[in-house]
Motif scaffolding. Sequence first.
Motif, PDB file in Angstrom:
ATOM      1  N   GLU A   1       3.522  -0.906   2.182  1.00 42.05           N
ATOM      2  CA  GLU A   1       2.952   0.391   2.573  1.00 42.05           C
ATOM      3  C   GLU A   1       2.045   0.970   1.500  1.00 42.05           C
ATOM      4  O   GLU A   1       0.932   1.424   1.783  1.00 42.05           O
ATOM      5  CB  GLU A   1       4.085   1.369   2.889  1.00 42.05           C
ATOM      6  N   ASP A   2       2.501   0.976   0.246  1.00 42.86           N
ATOM      7  CA  ASP A   2       1.731   1.616  -0.821  1.00 42.86           C
ATOM      8  C   ASP A   2       1.249   0.627  -1.873  1.00 42.86           C
ATOM      9  O   ASP A   2       0.616   1.026  -2.844  1.00 42.86           O
ATOM     10  CB  ASP A   2       2.576   2.693  -1.501  1.00 42.86           C
ATOM     11  N   SER A   3       1.575  -0.663  -1.697  1.00 41.15           N
ATOM     12  CA  SER A   3       1.200  -1.661  -2.692  1.00 41.15           C
ATOM     13  C   SER A   3       0.334  -2.727  -2.039  1.00 41.15           C
ATOM     14  O   SER A   3       0.275  -2.844  -0.814  1.00 41.15           O
ATOM     15  CB  SER A   3       2.451  -2.319  -3.300  1.00 41.15           C
ATOM     16  N   VAL A   4      -0.333  -3.491  -2.869  1.00 42.18           N
ATOM     17  CA  VAL A   4      -1.153  -4.598  -2.371  1.00 42.18           C
ATOM     18  C   VAL A   4      -0.247  -5.616  -1.670  1.00 42.18           C
ATOM     19  O   VAL A   4       0.807  -5.976  -2.190  1.00 42.18           O
ATOM     20  CB  VAL A   4      -1.899  -5.271  -3.543  1.00 42.18           C
ATOM     21  N   GLY A   5      -0.646  -6.040  -0.475  1.00 41.74           N
ATOM     22  CA  GLY A   5       0.118  -7.061   0.233  1.00 41.74           C
ATOM     23  C   GLY A   5       0.224  -8.345  -0.589  1.00 41.74           C
ATOM     24  O   GLY A   5      -0.615  -8.609  -1.458  1.00 41.74           O
ATOM     25  N   ALA A   6       1.244  -9.144  -0.319  1.00 43.75           N
ATOM     26  CA  ALA A   6       1.520 -10.311  -1.144  1.00 43.75           C
ATOM     27  C   ALA A   6       1.503 -11.575  -0.311  1.00 43.75           C
ATOM     28  O   ALA A   6       2.073 -11.636   0.781  1.00 43.75           O
ATOM     29  CB  ALA A   6       2.879 -10.161  -1.831  1.00 43.75           C
ATOM     30  N   ASP A   7       0.842 -12.618  -0.824  1.00 46.54           N
ATOM     31  CA  ASP A   7       0.877 -13.943  -0.205  1.00 46.54           C
ATOM     32  C   ASP A   7       2.191 -14.608  -0.591  1.00 46.54           C
ATOM     33  O   ASP A   7       2.421 -14.902  -1.765  1.00 46.54           O
ATOM     34  CB  ASP A   7      -0.307 -14.793  -0.676  1.00 46.54           C
ATOM     35  N   ILE A   8       3.030 -14.849   0.406  1.00 46.55           N
ATOM     36  CA  ILE A   8       4.369 -15.370   0.126  1.00 46.55           C
ATOM     37  C   ILE A   8       4.339 -16.845  -0.231  1.00 46.55           C
ATOM     38  O   ILE A   8       5.045 -17.313  -1.114  1.00 46.55           O
ATOM     39  CB  ILE A   8       5.285 -15.155   1.348  1.00 46.55           C
ATOM     40  N   GLY A   9       3.521 -17.624   0.471  1.00 42.46           N
ATOM     41  CA  GLY A   9       3.481 -19.067   0.243  1.00 42.46           C
ATOM     42  C   GLY A   9       2.227 -19.493  -0.492  1.00 42.46           C
ATOM     43  O   GLY A   9       2.114 -19.324  -1.704  1.00 42.46           O
ATOM     44  N   ALA A  10       1.255 -20.032   0.249  1.00 37.15           N
ATOM     45  CA  ALA A  10       0.002 -20.484  -0.365  1.00 37.15           C
ATOM     46  C   ALA A  10      -0.706 -19.313  -1.027  1.00 37.15           C
ATOM     47  O   ALA A  10      -0.799 -18.229  -0.464  1.00 37.15           O
ATOM     48  CB  ALA A  10      -0.897 -21.120   0.691  1.00 37.15           C
ATOM     49  N   GLN A  11      -1.194 -19.536  -2.235  1.00 43.86           N
ATOM     50  CA  GLN A  11      -1.808 -18.466  -3.024  1.00 43.86           C
ATOM     51  C   GLN A  11      -3.333 -18.522  -3.017  1.00 43.86           C
ATOM     52  O   GLN A  11      -3.996 -17.496  -3.055  1.00 43.86           O
ATOM     53  CB  GLN A  11      -1.311 -18.546  -4.465  1.00 43.86           C
TER      54      GLN A  11
ATOM     55  N   SER B   1      -7.883  -2.369  -6.180  1.00 43.70           N
ATOM     56  CA  SER B   1      -7.344  -1.403  -7.143  1.00 43.70           C
ATOM     57  C   SER B   1      -6.921  -0.091  -6.492  1.00 43.70           C
ATOM     58  O   SER B   1      -6.431   0.801  -7.173  1.00 43.70           O
ATOM     59  CB  SER B   1      -8.395  -1.111  -8.229  1.00 43.70           C
ATOM     60  N   SER B   2      -7.090   0.030  -5.185  1.00 43.06           N
ATOM     61  CA  SER B   2      -6.787   1.294  -4.516  1.00 43.06           C
ATOM     62  C   SER B   2      -5.309   1.462  -4.196  1.00 43.06           C
ATOM     63  O   SER B   2      -4.868   2.553  -3.854  1.00 43.06           O
ATOM     64  CB  SER B   2      -7.603   1.408  -3.226  1.00 43.06           C
ATOM     65  N   LEU B   3      -4.533   0.365  -4.285  1.00 41.85           N
ATOM     66  CA  LEU B   3      -3.104   0.416  -3.990  1.00 41.85           C
ATOM     67  C   LEU B   3      -2.307   0.014  -5.227  1.00 41.85           C
ATOM     68  O   LEU B   3      -2.859  -0.491  -6.211  1.00 41.85           O
ATOM     69  CB  LEU B   3      -2.770  -0.522  -2.827  1.00 41.85           C
ATOM     70  N   GLY B   4      -1.001   0.195  -5.152  1.00 44.89           N
ATOM     71  CA  GLY B   4      -0.140  -0.210  -6.255  1.00 44.89           C
ATOM     72  C   GLY B   4      -0.151  -1.710  -6.441  1.00 44.89           C
ATOM     73  O   GLY B   4      -0.330  -2.470  -5.485  1.00 44.89           O
ATOM     74  N   PRO B   5       0.009  -2.192  -7.676  1.00 48.67           N
ATOM     75  CA  PRO B   5      -0.029  -3.627  -7.938  1.00 48.67           C
ATOM     76  C   PRO B   5       1.182  -4.361  -7.355  1.00 48.67           C
ATOM     77  O   PRO B   5       2.246  -3.777  -7.141  1.00 48.67           O
ATOM     78  CB  PRO B   5      -0.029  -3.708  -9.472  1.00 48.67           C
ATOM     79  N   SER B   6       0.981  -5.637  -7.072  1.00 49.93           N
ATOM     80  CA  SER B   6       2.059  -6.506  -6.598  1.00 49.93           C
ATOM     81  C   SER B   6       2.031  -7.806  -7.382  1.00 49.93           C
ATOM     82  O   SER B   6       0.964  -8.281  -7.791  1.00 49.93           O
ATOM     83  CB  SER B   6       1.912  -6.813  -5.106  1.00 49.93           C
ATOM     84  N   LEU B   7       3.216  -8.364  -7.563  1.00 49.77           N
ATOM     85  CA  LEU B   7       3.360  -9.611  -8.302  1.00 49.77           C
ATOM     86  C   LEU B   7       4.197 -10.577  -7.473  1.00 49.77           C
ATOM     87  O   LEU B   7       5.227 -10.189  -6.915  1.00 49.77           O
ATOM     88  CB  LEU B   7       4.050  -9.342  -9.648  1.00 49.77           C
TER      89      LEU B   7
END
Length: 335
Positions: free
Chosen positions: A49-59, A238-244
Amino acid sequence: MLRVLIVGAGLTGSLCACLLRRALQNRVHITVWDKSRGTGGRMMTRRAEDSVGADIGAQYISATEFYRNKHDSLYSELLSAGVFVPMSCPVEGLKQKDDSLNFVSPDGMGHIVKHFLQQSEAEVQLLRHVTCVSRRGAFWEVEFSEGQSEAFDAVVLTMPVPQILQLRGDLPESLSLCAGLSEQQGALLSQVQYSSRFGLVVSFSKDSSLNLPYGFKYVSDSPIVRYLSVEHQKRNLSSLGPSLVVHTSVSFGAAHLESPLDQVQPIIFEELQRLLPQLPEQSVLTSVPGCPGHMTVLEKPLMLLGGDAFTHSNFDGCVESALSLTRELTQRLTH
């Protein structure tokens, strides 16, 4: 109108559906089933919702010059549509082949699958867990988890091989699949092996600072963590919260394959904090031998098996399988 079912809404299944539509136009009704809540398979992107979406598998996609030339039309299509772009962020610890180029998807890797599904105009149905495939004269009767079934002229199975071998059927001569899977085909499929690893998504609030000098990092000094992806830097957002995104090593995945997730997660977190002590507060959000792209289980009614288990496990491997499946489908369904 011929009815074709493709089981598996990952890259191979979605591209096969797209290519089949382009080859046969309105002569075929294409249905895509997947047991998950969303499309993408191992190219799934998890939204936050507030963070950058994350690629779960292939990067990212690493394309050699050979495959860039061989699959030029698909690379050109995806680049023109902005589905993926050349990767600009640094990669730490990558052993790059000299002629390879890397690409990322600004909207997440799952957007590649969505692009092909939209182009296919297929009827996509999720939460359809196929449990049984039975031959009924000139058709296949395919049963899914609710105990309901539908009939199709041709079936393409692109889910992982272990799931294919677990399917039930009603033909006495079959091994694990009602399709009449031959002893030789069963032996080939039994040789397929998959590596297991855990993937962890760590999301941060919008005002958090996660200043790392890379977009990706391959970790060589940890028995637990193999790979880190800094999602906001990878996709230049950069508009959303970072994700790792954290991927564990294959050895760690194999050792903890049967362990409950609530026991595995703290171990990964502890190692992550050792590797990146500056992290802010966070919230957890072997191929088939000799098979060139697909396996034909039965010609009438037609059943094909495909996926990266029949080529090699990357973007171009899935493309090779989809091309192989489409050639076979087009030839069989038009004669």
